[in-house]
Design an enzyme around this catalytic site. Sequence first.
Site, PDB file in Angstrom:
ATOM      1  N   TYR A 157     -11.522  -2.332  13.731  1.00  0.00           N
ATOM      2  CA  TYR A 157     -10.342  -2.167  12.866  1.00  0.00           C
ATOM      3  C   TYR A 157      -9.216  -3.129  13.254  1.00  0.00           C
ATOM      4  CZ  TYR A 157      -7.646   0.987   9.719  1.00  0.00           C
ATOM      5  OH  TYR A 157      -6.940   1.545   8.690  1.00  0.00           O
ATOM      6  N   LYS A 164      -1.371  -3.113   9.723  1.00  0.00           N
ATOM      7  CA  LYS A 164      -0.604  -1.871   9.557  1.00  0.00           C
ATOM      8  C   LYS A 164       0.564  -1.815  10.551  1.00  0.00           C
ATOM      9  CE  LYS A 164      -3.045   0.080   6.224  1.00  0.00           C
ATOM     10  NZ  LYS A 164      -2.493   0.289   4.880  1.00  0.00           N
TER      11      LYS A 164
HETATM   12  N1  LIG Z   1      -8.751   6.833   3.250  1.00  0.00           N
HETATM   13  C1  LIG Z   1      -8.258   6.996   4.473  1.00  0.00           C
HETATM   14  O1  LIG Z   1      -8.853   7.686   5.326  1.00  0.00           O
HETATM   15  C2  LIG Z   1      -6.948   6.388   4.857  1.00  0.00           C
HETATM   16  C3  LIG Z   1      -6.388   6.739   6.091  1.00  0.00           C
HETATM   17  C4  LIG Z   1      -5.165   6.178   6.489  1.00  0.00           C
HETATM   18  C5  LIG Z   1      -4.539   5.287   5.644  1.00  0.00           C
HETATM   19  N2  LIG Z   1      -5.085   4.963   4.438  1.00  0.00           N
HETATM   20  C6  LIG Z   1      -4.338   4.020   3.595  1.00  0.00           C
HETATM   21  O2  LIG Z   1      -4.116   4.579   2.316  1.00  0.00           O
HETATM   22  C7  LIG Z   1      -4.062   3.541   1.337  1.00  0.00           C
HETATM   23  C8  LIG Z   1      -5.062   3.841   0.225  1.00  0.00           C
HETATM   24  O3  LIG Z   1      -6.341   3.964   0.819  1.00  0.00           O
HETATM   25  P1  LIG Z   1      -7.613   4.511   0.008  1.00  0.00           P
HETATM   26  O4  LIG Z   1      -8.458   5.215   0.993  1.00  0.00           O
HETATM   27  O5  LIG Z   1      -7.165   5.207  -1.229  1.00  0.00           O
HETATM   28  O6  LIG Z   1      -8.311   3.115  -0.364  1.00  0.00           O
HETATM   29  P2  LIG Z   1      -9.430   2.772  -1.440  1.00  0.00           P
HETATM   30  O7  LIG Z   1     -10.008   4.007  -2.032  1.00  0.00           O
HETATM   31  O8  LIG Z   1     -10.322   1.794  -0.768  1.00  0.00           O
HETATM   32  O9  LIG Z   1      -8.577   2.017  -2.567  1.00  0.00           O
HETATM   33  C9  LIG Z   1      -7.972   0.809  -2.264  1.00  0.00           C
HETATM   34  C10 LIG Z   1      -7.047   0.442  -3.396  1.00  0.00           C
HETATM   35  O10 LIG Z   1      -6.408  -0.802  -3.075  1.00  0.00           O
HETATM   36  C11 LIG Z   1      -6.627  -1.722  -4.122  1.00  0.00           C
HETATM   37  N3  LIG Z   1      -6.744  -3.088  -3.607  1.00  0.00           N
HETATM   38  C12 LIG Z   1      -7.584  -3.549  -2.656  1.00  0.00           C
HETATM   39  N4  LIG Z   1      -7.406  -4.868  -2.480  1.00  0.00           N
HETATM   40  C13 LIG Z   1      -6.420  -5.244  -3.341  1.00  0.00           C
HETATM   41  C14 LIG Z   1      -5.800  -6.481  -3.640  1.00  0.00           C
HETATM   42  N5  LIG Z   1      -6.163  -7.619  -3.029  1.00  0.00           N
HETATM   43  N6  LIG Z   1      -4.822  -6.501  -4.581  1.00  0.00           N
HETATM   44  C15 LIG Z   1      -4.468  -5.348  -5.226  1.00  0.00           C
HETATM   45  N7  LIG Z   1      -5.029  -4.154  -4.996  1.00  0.00           N
HETATM   46  C16 LIG Z   1      -6.005  -4.116  -4.067  1.00  0.00           C
HETATM   47  C17 LIG Z   1      -7.917  -1.275  -4.802  1.00  0.00           C
HETATM   48  O11 LIG Z   1      -7.939  -1.768  -6.133  1.00  0.00           O
HETATM   49  P3  LIG Z   1      -9.354  -2.062  -6.911  1.00  0.00           P
HETATM   50  O12 LIG Z   1      -9.986  -0.717  -7.131  1.00  0.00           O
HETATM   51  O13 LIG Z   1      -8.982  -2.734  -8.179  1.00  0.00           O
HETATM   52  O14 LIG Z   1     -10.155  -2.935  -5.994  1.00  0.00           O
HETATM   53  C18 LIG Z   1      -7.788   0.249  -4.706  1.00  0.00           C
HETATM   54  O15 LIG Z   1      -7.004   0.747  -5.747  1.00  0.00           O
HETATM   55  C19 LIG Z   1      -4.354   2.243   2.082  1.00  0.00           C
HETATM   56  O16 LIG Z   1      -3.132   1.624   2.436  1.00  0.00           O
HETATM   57  C20 LIG Z   1      -5.081   2.721   3.325  1.00  0.00           C
HETATM   58  O17 LIG Z   1      -4.975   1.805   4.409  1.00  0.00           O
HETATM   59  C21 LIG Z   1      -6.279   5.478   4.024  1.00  0.00           C
END
Ligand SMILES: NC(=O)c1ccc[n+]([C@@H]2O[C@H](COP(=O)([O-])OP(=O)(O)OC[C@H]3O[C@@H](n4cnc5c(N)ncnc54)[C@H](OP(=O)(O)O)[C@@H]3O)[C@@H](O)[C@H]2O)c1
Length: 260
Positions: A157, A164
Amino acid sequence: MTSIELSFSGQVALVTGSGRGIGRVVALRLARAGADVIINYHRNQAPAEEVAAQVREMGRRALVVKANLSKVEDVDLLFDALAAEFDGLDIFISNAASGFNRPALQQKVSGWDWTLNVNARAFLFAAQRAAPLMEKRGGGHIVSISSPGSTRVMPDYIAVGASKAALESLTRYLAVELAPKNIVVNAVSPGLVLTDALKHFAVLGDPQVIERAVANTPAGRVVTPEDVAELVAFLCSPAAFMIRGQVIVIDGGFTLIMPR
Ligand SMILES: NC(=O)c1ccc[n+]([C@@H]2O[C@H](COP(=O)([O-])OP(=O)(O)OC[C@H]3O[C@@H](n4cnc5c(N)ncnc54)[C@H](OP(=O)(O)O)[C@@H]3O)[C@@H](O)[C@H]2O)c1
């Protein structure tokens, strides 16, 4: 889960990466509280259009904008589209994230640049565009979505963790610099949330990651996107006015426990 009574009626909210995962639920939460929403996606248009349809069903306005946030030109394109359609901005949620998960010694310059640009650089240049649009409305709220990898070490990571850490630092600097403009800036750092992002870990990494997370979470379950959306919405409300530049951890107590 319970939902707090909030009103963002008449407000305009931008949520990046809001076609899927946490961003989707945050966008719908803000719309449910009355906000018009700008939905941003990069690769997946269909789910973004579905979110927009749901927002419109609630009687709010929705604008879908494709923008690859790894490029500053696309950050500009996103804000140009927003400014053409709406008279200012009240809420900006920097949620979109991406990253190359590799051990440190296998990281490449291209993967580092991509990860840092999407997860951190885009936030700074988006905030530059958001601030004047918020000033037009007398102020606003910005929330960035971070992750525990900013301060803790997770397998493969390193690039996302560094991005982050940068995001959290930007959050603090922006909180101070934008305070005179009546713009409140904070970050939210969720524990494990069951989204598509997790498939990557479960399939390629450790399949027991979810079971272990539940077992090690004092609250007894993993965090849901709804939990995160509720906190984000609270941070965008007047009740959070005195919270500035903080990274609010929402993980059910997972990071409190020292591993034995
Ligand atoms: N899931 C977890 O366990 C977790 C834990 C801690 C923090 N987070 C944080 O929460 C946030 C959302 O995470 P998630 O789990 O919902 O992620 P996810 O399901 O992988 O979704 C990622 C999102 O980001 C968009 N994205 C990726 N690359 C992009 C780019 N170059 N330009 C514009 N949009 C882009 C994607 O759009 P497309 O669908 O169009 O590709 C999608 O809508 C992130 O900041 C992540 O680091 C997540």
